[in-house]
Design an enzyme around this catalytic site. Structure first.
Site, PDB file in Angstrom:
ATOM      1  N   ILE A   6       6.685 -31.850  -1.409  1.00  0.00           N
ATOM      2  CA  ILE A   6       6.836 -30.753  -2.367  1.00  0.00           C
ATOM      3  C   ILE A   6       7.311 -29.538  -1.583  1.00  0.00           C
ATOM      4  O   ILE A   6       6.741 -29.199  -0.540  1.00  0.00           O
ATOM      5  CB  ILE A   6       5.505 -30.474  -3.087  1.00  0.00           C
ATOM      6  CG1 ILE A   6       5.126 -31.697  -3.920  1.00  0.00           C
ATOM      7  CG2 ILE A   6       5.613 -29.230  -3.966  1.00  0.00           C
ATOM      8  CD1 ILE A   6       3.796 -31.604  -4.593  1.00  0.00           C
ATOM      9  N   SER A   8       7.075 -26.433  -1.906  1.00  0.00           N
ATOM     10  CA  SER A   8       6.142 -25.325  -1.681  1.00  0.00           C
ATOM     11  C   SER A   8       4.954 -25.688  -0.787  1.00  0.00           C
ATOM     12  O   SER A   8       4.147 -24.831  -0.447  1.00  0.00           O
ATOM     13  CB  SER A   8       5.624 -24.796  -3.023  1.00  0.00           C
ATOM     14  OG  SER A   8       4.917 -25.822  -3.699  1.00  0.00           O
ATOM     15  N   CYS A   9       4.851 -26.934  -0.378  1.00  0.00           N
ATOM     16  CA  CYS A   9       3.736 -27.402   0.451  1.00  0.00           C
ATOM     17  C   CYS A   9       3.936 -26.960   1.900  1.00  0.00           C
ATOM     18  O   CYS A   9       4.970 -27.248   2.516  1.00  0.00           O
ATOM     19  CB  CYS A   9       3.649 -28.926   0.361  1.00  0.00           C
ATOM     20  SG  CYS A   9       2.496 -29.686   1.513  1.00  0.00           S
ATOM     21  N   ASP A  10       2.962 -26.252   2.457  1.00  0.00           N
ATOM     22  CA  ASP A  10       3.052 -25.778   3.840  1.00  0.00           C
ATOM     23  C   ASP A  10       3.238 -26.920   4.834  1.00  0.00           C
ATOM     24  O   ASP A  10       4.029 -26.818   5.771  1.00  0.00           O
ATOM     25  CB  ASP A  10       1.808 -24.978   4.223  1.00  0.00           C
ATOM     26  CG  ASP A  10       1.744 -23.627   3.545  1.00  0.00           C
ATOM     27  OD1 ASP A  10       2.808 -23.119   3.117  1.00  0.00           O
ATOM     28  OD2 ASP A  10       0.634 -23.071   3.441  1.00  0.00           O
TER      29      ASP A  10
END
Length: 114
Positions: A6, A8-10
């Protein structure tokens, strides 16, 4: 190699940056934007099992009602992962027939091997 995650996943951003820094060629698939196929989920469940594939520490998992949380058998997990692809532990790396989940030192060692 295909990397699923994803945007937006760090951890996914960190993994992609790490791959780019090492010039490791990969294709990116965003689980939220592009979705995930049933065939992909079945392949991953067979390769790593539901305990490794389901992120039970995720916000999505915590938001599920207890009755919606599946038993950790592949047959019970599959429909929940189809409905909530953000429950997949990220990132998922697929190279040939091999699948790795997460971004640990062991996964990084595997990624660096040709």
């Amino acid at each position: 190699m295909i990397v699923y995650g994803i945007r937006s996943c760090d951890t996914c951003r960190k993994a992609r940056r790490w791959l780019d820094d090492r010039d490791l060629d990969h294709d990116w698939v965003d689980l939220r934007e592009d979705g995930v196929t049933t065939a992909d989920l079945r392949r991953w469940l067979k390769a790593v099992g539901p305990d490794a594939l389901v992120n039970r520490r995720s916000t999505t998992w915590r938001q599920l009602a207890k009755a919606e949380r599946p038993a950790m058998q592949a047959s019970a997990v599959l429909p929940v992962l189809q409905a909530h692809p953000t429950l997949v532990k990220r990132p998922v790396f697929e190279r040939g027939d091999e699948v790795r989940v997460g971004f640990s030192a062991n996964v990084r060692d595997w990624l660096e091997r040709s």
